[in-house]
Design an enzyme around this catalytic site. Structure first.
Site, PDB file in Angstrom:
ATOM      1  CG  HIS A 212      -8.559  -2.878  -2.150  1.00 28.92           C
ATOM      2  ND1 HIS A 212      -9.724  -2.286  -2.956  1.00 28.92           N
ATOM      3  CD2 HIS A 212      -8.357  -2.223  -1.227  1.00 28.92           C
ATOM      4  CE1 HIS A 212      -9.872  -1.107  -2.456  1.00 28.92           C
ATOM      5  NE2 HIS A 212      -9.402  -1.071  -1.307  1.00 28.92           N
TER       6      HIS A 212
ATOM      7  CG  ASN B 129     -12.554  -0.312   3.759  1.00 30.55           C
ATOM      8  OD1 ASN B 129     -12.661  -0.724   4.814  1.00 30.55           O
ATOM      9  ND2 ASN B 129     -11.458   0.101   3.501  1.00 30.55           N
TER      10      ASN B 129
ATOM     11  CG  HIS C 174      -6.520  -2.964   3.295  1.00 37.88           C
ATOM     12  ND1 HIS C 174      -5.815  -1.567   3.188  1.00 37.88           N
ATOM     13  CD2 HIS C 174      -7.899  -2.645   2.720  1.00 37.88           C
ATOM     14  CE1 HIS C 174      -6.801  -0.721   2.368  1.00 37.88           C
ATOM     15  NE2 HIS C 174      -7.884  -1.351   2.237  1.00 37.88           N
TER      16      HIS C 174
ATOM     17  CD  GLN D  39     -14.631  -1.141  -2.979  1.00 42.52           C
ATOM     18  OE1 GLN D  39     -15.668  -1.551  -2.504  1.00 42.52           O
ATOM     19  NE2 GLN D  39     -13.947  -1.533  -3.912  1.00 42.52           N
ATOM     20  CD  GLU D  40     -10.196   6.554   0.307  1.00 43.30           C
ATOM     21  OE1 GLU D  40      -9.163   6.353  -0.171  1.00 43.30           O
ATOM     22  OE2 GLU D  40     -10.615   7.108   1.161  1.00 43.30           O
TER      23      GLU D  40
ATOM     24  CG  ASP E 209      -2.119   0.978   1.082  1.00 45.47           C
ATOM     25  OD1 ASP E 209      -3.123   0.443   1.024  1.00 45.47           O
ATOM     26  OD2 ASP E 209      -1.662   2.025   1.216  1.00 45.47           O
TER      27      ASP E 209
HETATM   28  P1  AMP Z   1      -9.724   1.270   0.474  1.00 41.40           P
HETATM   29  O1  AMP Z   1     -10.018   2.601   1.138  1.00 41.40           O
HETATM   30  O2  AMP Z   1     -10.260  -0.032   1.047  1.00 41.40           O
HETATM   31  O3  AMP Z   1     -10.330   1.716  -1.034  1.00 41.40           O
HETATM   32  O4  AMP Z   1      -8.342   1.295   0.363  1.00 41.40           O
HETATM   33  C1  AMP Z   1      -7.646   1.966  -0.578  1.00 41.40           C
HETATM   34  C2  AMP Z   1      -5.857   1.781  -0.553  1.00 41.40           C
HETATM   35  O5  AMP Z   1      -5.371   1.854  -1.684  1.00 41.40           O
HETATM   36  C3  AMP Z   1      -5.422   2.774   0.399  1.00 41.40           C
HETATM   37  O6  AMP Z   1      -5.085   2.195   1.642  1.00 41.40           O
HETATM   38  C4  AMP Z   1      -4.523   3.471  -0.539  1.00 41.40           C
HETATM   39  O7  AMP Z   1      -3.207   4.069   0.388  1.00 41.40           O
HETATM   40  C5  AMP Z   1      -4.009   2.494  -1.531  1.00 41.40           C
HETATM   41  N1  AMP Z   1      -3.712   2.964  -2.869  1.00 41.40           N
HETATM   42  C6  AMP Z   1      -4.129   3.995  -3.710  1.00 41.40           C
HETATM   43  N2  AMP Z   1      -3.582   4.234  -4.731  1.00 41.40           N
HETATM   44  C7  AMP Z   1      -2.404   3.296  -4.524  1.00 41.40           C
HETATM   45  C8  AMP Z   1      -1.263   2.898  -5.408  1.00 41.40           C
HETATM   46  N3  AMP Z   1      -1.165   3.685  -6.454  1.00 41.40           N
HETATM   47  N4  AMP Z   1      -0.410   2.035  -5.037  1.00 41.40           N
HETATM   48  C9  AMP Z   1      -0.737   1.452  -3.782  1.00 41.40           C
HETATM   49  N5  AMP Z   1      -1.467   1.456  -3.054  1.00 41.40           N
HETATM   50  C10 AMP Z   1      -2.458   2.714  -3.264  1.00 41.40           C
END
Ligand code: AMP
Length: 142
Positions: free
Chosen positions: A98, A85, A100, A92-93, A30
């Protein structure tokens, strides 16, 4: 093909710190780690949430269960949290499912998974009965 940052990582359009890959899944660090070794595991198939995956997440979680203890060992962590998430309301963003893997250390100042809801609701027995019945009804056809 989907258009999101994890699809771009899978397609090699943007770089990532990969730590594992097989036919169905890919794992990388991450970029904003919550801990040393914070790793994301993703399916290669386009899928926004777990329910969108053809195998319901079997390959994804098989990789997670095999990878998580090795990630923890690699960074000297005695424990780890696994989190997903699943859906925007759950935080979830990135719209590509994915998981974690967050290594945990003694006195690292973090919290257990219960911290996702700082003000949990309370339910009386009747409400718990109703919730139990509703979920049991849904799962009867499994
Ligand atoms: P979520 O909130 O579960 O969607 O988590 C998205 C995760 O993706 C976050 O922890 C970010 O830090 C991670 N993330 C976003 N862009 C990248 C990237 N280019 N490489 C690695 N991790 C990323």
């Amino acid at each position: 093909m989907a258009d999101n940052i994890f699809r771009k990582i899978l397609d090699g359009e943007i770089p990532s710190r990969d730590v594992y890959e097989d036919d169905d899944t890919y794992a990388f660090l991450d970029v904003n780690p919550l801990a040393r070794g914070h790793t994301l595991v993703i399916p290669k198939e386009d899928a926004e949430t777990l329910e969108d995956l053809d195998d319901g997440g079997a390959a994804l979680f098989d990789t997670v269960r095999r990878l998580a203890p090795r990630v923890a060992d690699a960074v000297g962590a005695p424990a780890y949290n696994i989190g997903l998430n699943n859906g925007e309301e759950a935080g979830q963003e990135v719209p590509h499912v994915h998981v974690h893997i967050v290594p945990r250390f003694d006195d690292d100042g973090g919290h257990p998974i219960h911290a996702i809801q700082p003000s949990p609701p309370s339910f009386d027995d009747d409400e718990m009965d109703g919730i139990q019945d509703a979920i049991a009804d849904e799962t009867r056809s499994l």
